[in-house]
Design a protein around this motif. Structure first.
Motif, PDB file in Angstrom:
ATOM      1  N   VAL A 110     -34.596  18.414  79.773  1.00 33.89           N
ATOM      2  CA  VAL A 110     -35.605  18.812  80.751  1.00 33.89           C
ATOM      3  C   VAL A 110     -35.001  19.907  81.629  1.00 33.89           C
ATOM      4  CG1 VAL A 110     -36.964  18.106  82.758  1.00 33.89           C
ATOM      5  CG2 VAL A 110     -36.766  16.572  80.789  1.00 33.89           C
ATOM      6  N   TYR A 111     -35.760  20.964  81.866  1.00 32.49           N
ATOM      7  CA  TYR A 111     -35.287  22.076  82.695  1.00 32.49           C
ATOM      8  C   TYR A 111     -35.936  22.004  84.076  1.00 32.49           C
ATOM      9  CZ  TYR A 111     -33.441  23.979  78.380  1.00 32.49           C
ATOM     10  OH  TYR A 111     -32.745  24.140  77.214  1.00 32.49           O
ATOM     11  N   VAL A 112     -35.095  22.195  85.087  1.00 31.47           N
ATOM     12  CA  VAL A 112     -35.568  22.218  86.474  1.00 31.47           C
ATOM     13  C   VAL A 112     -35.149  23.553  87.082  1.00 31.47           C
ATOM     14  CG1 VAL A 112     -35.297  21.184  88.763  1.00 31.47           C
ATOM     15  CG2 VAL A 112     -35.442  19.711  86.729  1.00 31.47           C
ATOM     16  N   ASP A 113     -36.062  24.181  87.806  1.00 28.48           N
ATOM     17  CA  ASP A 113     -35.782  25.482  88.427  1.00 28.48           C
ATOM     18  C   ASP A 113     -34.820  25.300  89.600  1.00 28.48           C
ATOM     19  OD1 ASP A 113     -35.724  28.004  89.475  1.00 28.48           O
ATOM     20  OD2 ASP A 113     -37.876  28.131  89.890  1.00 28.48           O
ATOM     21  N   GLY A 114     -33.560  25.647  89.375  1.00 32.47           N
ATOM     22  CA  GLY A 114     -32.553  25.512  90.413  1.00 32.47           C
ATOM     23  C   GLY A 114     -32.576  26.629  91.434  1.00 32.47           C
ATOM     24  N   GLU A 115     -33.428  27.625  91.221  1.00 34.67           N
ATOM     25  CA  GLU A 115     -33.559  28.715  92.183  1.00 34.67           C
ATOM     26  C   GLU A 115     -34.349  28.270  93.422  1.00 34.67           C
ATOM     27  OE1 GLU A 115     -32.366  31.795  92.026  1.00 34.67           O
ATOM     28  OE2 GLU A 115     -31.689  31.976  89.948  1.00 34.67           O
ATOM     29  N   ASP A 116     -35.096  27.197  93.288  1.00 37.62           N
ATOM     30  CA  ASP A 116     -35.898  26.688  94.399  1.00 37.62           C
ATOM     31  C   ASP A 116     -34.970  26.112  95.473  1.00 37.62           C
ATOM     32  OD1 ASP A 116     -38.129  26.031  95.833  1.00 37.62           O
ATOM     33  OD2 ASP A 116     -39.089  24.895  94.215  1.00 37.62           O
ATOM     34  N   ASP A 117     -35.516  25.793  96.635  1.00 35.80           N
ATOM     35  CA  ASP A 117     -34.671  25.231  97.692  1.00 35.80           C
ATOM     36  C   ASP A 117     -34.182  23.844  97.264  1.00 35.80           C
ATOM     37  OD1 ASP A 117     -36.260  22.934  99.337  1.00 35.80           O
ATOM     38  OD2 ASP A 117     -37.668  24.440  98.589  1.00 35.80           O
ATOM     39  N   PRO A 118     -32.985  23.437  97.695  1.00 35.53           N
ATOM     40  CA  PRO A 118     -32.373  22.182  97.222  1.00 35.53           C
ATOM     41  C   PRO A 118     -33.233  20.948  97.443  1.00 35.53           C
ATOM     42  CG  PRO A 118     -30.760  23.506  98.407  1.00 35.53           C
ATOM     43  CD  PRO A 118     -32.090  24.175  98.604  1.00 35.53           C
ATOM     44  N   CYS A 119     -34.014  20.922  98.514  1.00 40.27           N
ATOM     45  CA  CYS A 119     -34.851  19.749  98.800  1.00 40.27           C
ATOM     46  C   CYS A 119     -35.966  19.607  97.765  1.00 40.27           C
ATOM     47  CB  CYS A 119     -35.436  19.851 100.204  1.00 40.27           C
ATOM     48  SG  CYS A 119     -34.165  20.095 101.462  1.00 40.27           S
ATOM     49  N   SER A 120     -36.577  20.730  97.398  1.00 40.46           N
ATOM     50  CA  SER A 120     -37.624  20.711  96.374  1.00 40.46           C
ATOM     51  C   SER A 120     -37.032  20.372  95.010  1.00 40.46           C
ATOM     52  CB  SER A 120     -38.336  22.062  96.321  1.00 40.46           C
ATOM     53  OG  SER A 120     -38.974  22.349  97.546  1.00 40.46           O
ATOM     54  N   VAL A 121     -35.862  20.924  94.720  1.00 37.00           N
ATOM     55  CA  VAL A 121     -35.179  20.614  93.463  1.00 37.00           C
ATOM     56  C   VAL A 121     -34.892  19.120  93.374  1.00 37.00           C
ATOM     57  CG1 VAL A 121     -33.042  20.946  92.149  1.00 37.00           C
ATOM     58  CG2 VAL A 121     -34.151  22.909  93.231  1.00 37.00           C
ATOM     59  N   ASN A 122     -34.456  18.546  94.488  1.00 34.88           N
ATOM     60  CA  ASN A 122     -34.156  17.114  94.529  1.00 34.88           C
ATOM     61  C   ASN A 122     -35.385  16.273  94.219  1.00 34.88           C
ATOM     62  OD1 ASN A 122     -33.743  14.542  96.796  1.00 34.88           O
ATOM     63  ND2 ASN A 122     -32.192  14.906  95.234  1.00 34.88           N
ATOM     64  N   PHE A 123     -36.509  16.642  94.802  1.00 37.53           N
ATOM     65  CA  PHE A 123     -37.758  15.913  94.543  1.00 37.53           C
ATOM     66  C   PHE A 123     -38.108  15.967  93.056  1.00 37.53           C
ATOM     67  CE2 PHE A 123     -42.355  15.769  94.016  1.00 37.53           C
ATOM     68  CZ  PHE A 123     -42.663  14.571  94.649  1.00 37.53           C
ATOM     69  N   THR A 124     -37.955  17.157  92.462  1.00 31.70           N
ATOM     70  CA  THR A 124     -38.291  17.319  91.042  1.00 31.70           C
ATOM     71  C   THR A 124     -37.363  16.487  90.161  1.00 31.70           C
ATOM     72  OG1 THR A 124     -39.087  19.563  91.463  1.00 31.70           O
ATOM     73  CG2 THR A 124     -38.581  18.983  89.182  1.00 31.70           C
ATOM     74  N   ILE A 125     -36.060  16.562  90.419  1.00 37.04           N
ATOM     75  CA  ILE A 125     -35.102  15.812  89.602  1.00 37.04           C
ATOM     76  C   ILE A 125     -35.369  14.310  89.680  1.00 37.04           C
ATOM     77  CG2 ILE A 125     -32.677  15.142  89.354  1.00 37.04           C
ATOM     78  CD1 ILE A 125     -31.927  17.930  90.307  1.00 37.04           C
ATOM     79  N   ASN A 126     -35.555  13.803  90.884  1.00 36.98           N
ATOM     80  CA  ASN A 126     -35.784  12.368  91.029  1.00 36.98           C
ATOM     81  C   ASN A 126     -37.104  11.940  90.401  1.00 36.98           C
ATOM     82  OD1 ASN A 126     -33.334  11.829  92.252  1.00 36.98           O
ATOM     83  ND2 ASN A 126     -34.124  12.083  94.333  1.00 36.98           N
ATOM     84  N   SER A 127     -38.083  12.821  90.414  1.00 34.46           N
ATOM     85  CA  SER A 127     -39.358  12.522  89.742  1.00 34.46           C
ATOM     86  C   SER A 127     -39.155  12.443  88.229  1.00 34.46           C
ATOM     87  CB  SER A 127     -40.400  13.593  90.073  1.00 34.46           C
ATOM     88  OG  SER A 127     -40.716  13.597  91.450  1.00 34.46           O
ATOM     89  N   VAL A 128     -38.356  13.375  87.687  1.00 29.74           N
ATOM     90  CA  VAL A 128     -38.054  13.363  86.251  1.00 29.74           C
ATOM     91  C   VAL A 128     -37.343  12.064  85.881  1.00 29.74           C
ATOM     92  CG1 VAL A 128     -36.618  14.414  84.451  1.00 29.74           C
ATOM     93  CG2 VAL A 128     -37.979  15.864  85.983  1.00 29.74           C
ATOM     94  N   ILE A 129     -36.362  11.689  86.695  1.00 29.89           N
ATOM     95  CA  ILE A 129     -35.603  10.469  86.415  1.00 29.89           C
ATOM     96  C   ILE A 129     -36.489   9.231  86.507  1.00 29.89           C
ATOM     97  CG2 ILE A 129     -33.814   8.973  87.398  1.00 29.89           C
ATOM     98  CD1 ILE A 129     -32.131  11.476  87.789  1.00 29.89           C
ATOM     99  N   LYS A 130     -37.344   9.199  87.518  1.00 28.11           N
ATOM    100  CA  LYS A 130     -38.250   8.051  87.654  1.00 28.11           C
ATOM    101  C   LYS A 130     -39.156   7.926  86.435  1.00 28.11           C
ATOM    102  CE  LYS A 130     -41.814   6.022  90.622  1.00 28.11           C
ATOM    103  NZ  LYS A 130     -42.616   6.199  91.860  1.00 28.11           N
ATOM    104  N   ASP A 131     -39.740   9.036  86.010  1.00 21.47           N
ATOM    105  CA  ASP A 131     -40.631   9.010  84.850  1.00 21.47           C
ATOM    106  C   ASP A 131     -39.880   8.592  83.594  1.00 21.47           C
ATOM    107  OD1 ASP A 131     -42.693   9.824  86.467  1.00 21.47           O
ATOM    108  OD2 ASP A 131     -42.606  11.930  85.856  1.00 21.47           O
ATOM    109  N   TYR A 132     -38.645   9.093  83.459  1.00 17.78           N
ATOM    110  CA  TYR A 132     -37.878   8.800  82.242  1.00 17.78           C
ATOM    111  C   TYR A 132     -37.430   7.350  82.195  1.00 17.78           C
ATOM    112  CZ  TYR A 132     -34.741   9.570  78.330  1.00 17.78           C
ATOM    113  OH  TYR A 132     -34.142   9.517  77.098  1.00 17.78           O
ATOM    114  N   LEU A 133     -37.016   6.824  83.345  1.00 16.12           N
ATOM    115  CA  LEU A 133     -36.472   5.472  83.373  1.00 16.12           C
ATOM    116  C   LEU A 133     -37.541   4.380  83.555  1.00 16.12           C
ATOM    117  CD1 LEU A 133     -33.277   5.967  85.570  1.00 16.12           C
ATOM    118  CD2 LEU A 133     -33.412   5.782  83.075  1.00 16.12           C
TER     119      LEU A 133
END
Length: 261
Positions: free
Chosen positions: A234-257
């Motif tokens: 899964v690719y996440v746009d790391g150019e975004d601000d760290p707080c938004s990136v964090n929300f996206t990553i944790n959402s991906v992990i929640k959906d996956y797990l």
């Protein structure tokens, strides 16, 4: 240790591996002159040879990407608006083990650090340092993943060794064969940033961190499944601000797990 000794050690390990031969502390010590490090290298090498299987019950997720993409910040935290990935996974009910790569705080990881700062090895040998570093964690990983509701979270894994050293001209199949018996992740989350962004964020770049090289590495990450056929990506746009990136990553992990809770 000298570049000559490290080169000689890695050449010996490569010959031994290609022949399927065992490695002893007595083989290693003359190059290192350090008993603890020699023991660590020998054990890591034996792990690479071992084909022992185990019953895997848990999940394994890797946070990856080029240098300064935010892997460690997202995994461990550091900003008030960030919920570290490991804490978020724990809140979902998982028992989490975090492994950072390279493991600079270990004897083998210190060899990686030394090479990156003052070493001078041909890439055809240098990549083996990262493999040996990874191999030292295998026993712990196998034990952890046999537990119910267990989760391994790593900063980088074998995929990083593949893309960084393929960009240096190493055949990925050689790396994958050497690391064949190292457990692979179920999911890789790639934090994608431009090479230019990486260098802007980096105050002290090492020998692997220059613009042309990082561009090549990024391109390999963007087609990761072609060179690293393990797990989902899964690719996440790391150019975004760290707080938004964090929300996206944790959402991906929640959906996956979610399906495993």
């Amino acid at each position: 240790m000298s570049n000559k000794d490290l080169k000689g050690l890695l050449e010996l390990i490569k010959r031994k591996f290609e022949a399927g031969s065992r490695l002893s502390v007595d083989d290693v010590f003359p190059f290192l002159g350090n008993t603890d490090l020699s023991l660590s290298i020998t054990k890591a090498y034996e792990t690479l040879l071992s084909k022992d299987t185990f019953e895997k019950k848990g999940k394994f997720i890797t946070i990856s990407g080029i240098d300064k993409s935010g892997k460690e910040t997202q995994l461990l935290g550091g900003l008030s608006c960030i919920t570290p990935v490991f804490k978020y996974a724990e809140s979902l009910g998982f028992n989490v083990l975090v492994i950072m790569q390279p493991s600079y705080d270990t004897p083998i990881g210190s060899l990686v650090k030394e090479y990156l700062t003052v070493g001078n090895l041909d890439p055809s040998l240098a990549w083996m340092l990262w493999s040996l570093d990874r191999a030292q964690h295998v026993d712990k990983i196998k034990k952890w993943l046999q537990k119910d509701d267990s989760l391994i979270l790593t900063k980088r894994w074998t995929e990083s060794n593949v893309v960084y050293h393929k960009a240096k001209g190493v055949n990925e199949k050689e790396i994958l064969r050497f690391e064949e018996n190292i457990p692979k992740q179920d999911l890789t989350i790639v934090l994608d940033i431009k090479a230019e962004t990486s260098l802007k964020r980096n105050e002290k770049p090492d020998k692997y961190e220059n613009l042309a090289f990082l561009k090549s590495v990024r391109e390999l990450y963007l087609s990761l499944s072609k060179v690293y056929p393990y797990g989902d990506v899964v690719y996440v746009d790391g150019e975004d601000d760290p707080c938004s990136v964090n929300f996206t990553i944790n959402s991906v992990i929640k959906d996956y797990l979610h399906k495993y809770v």
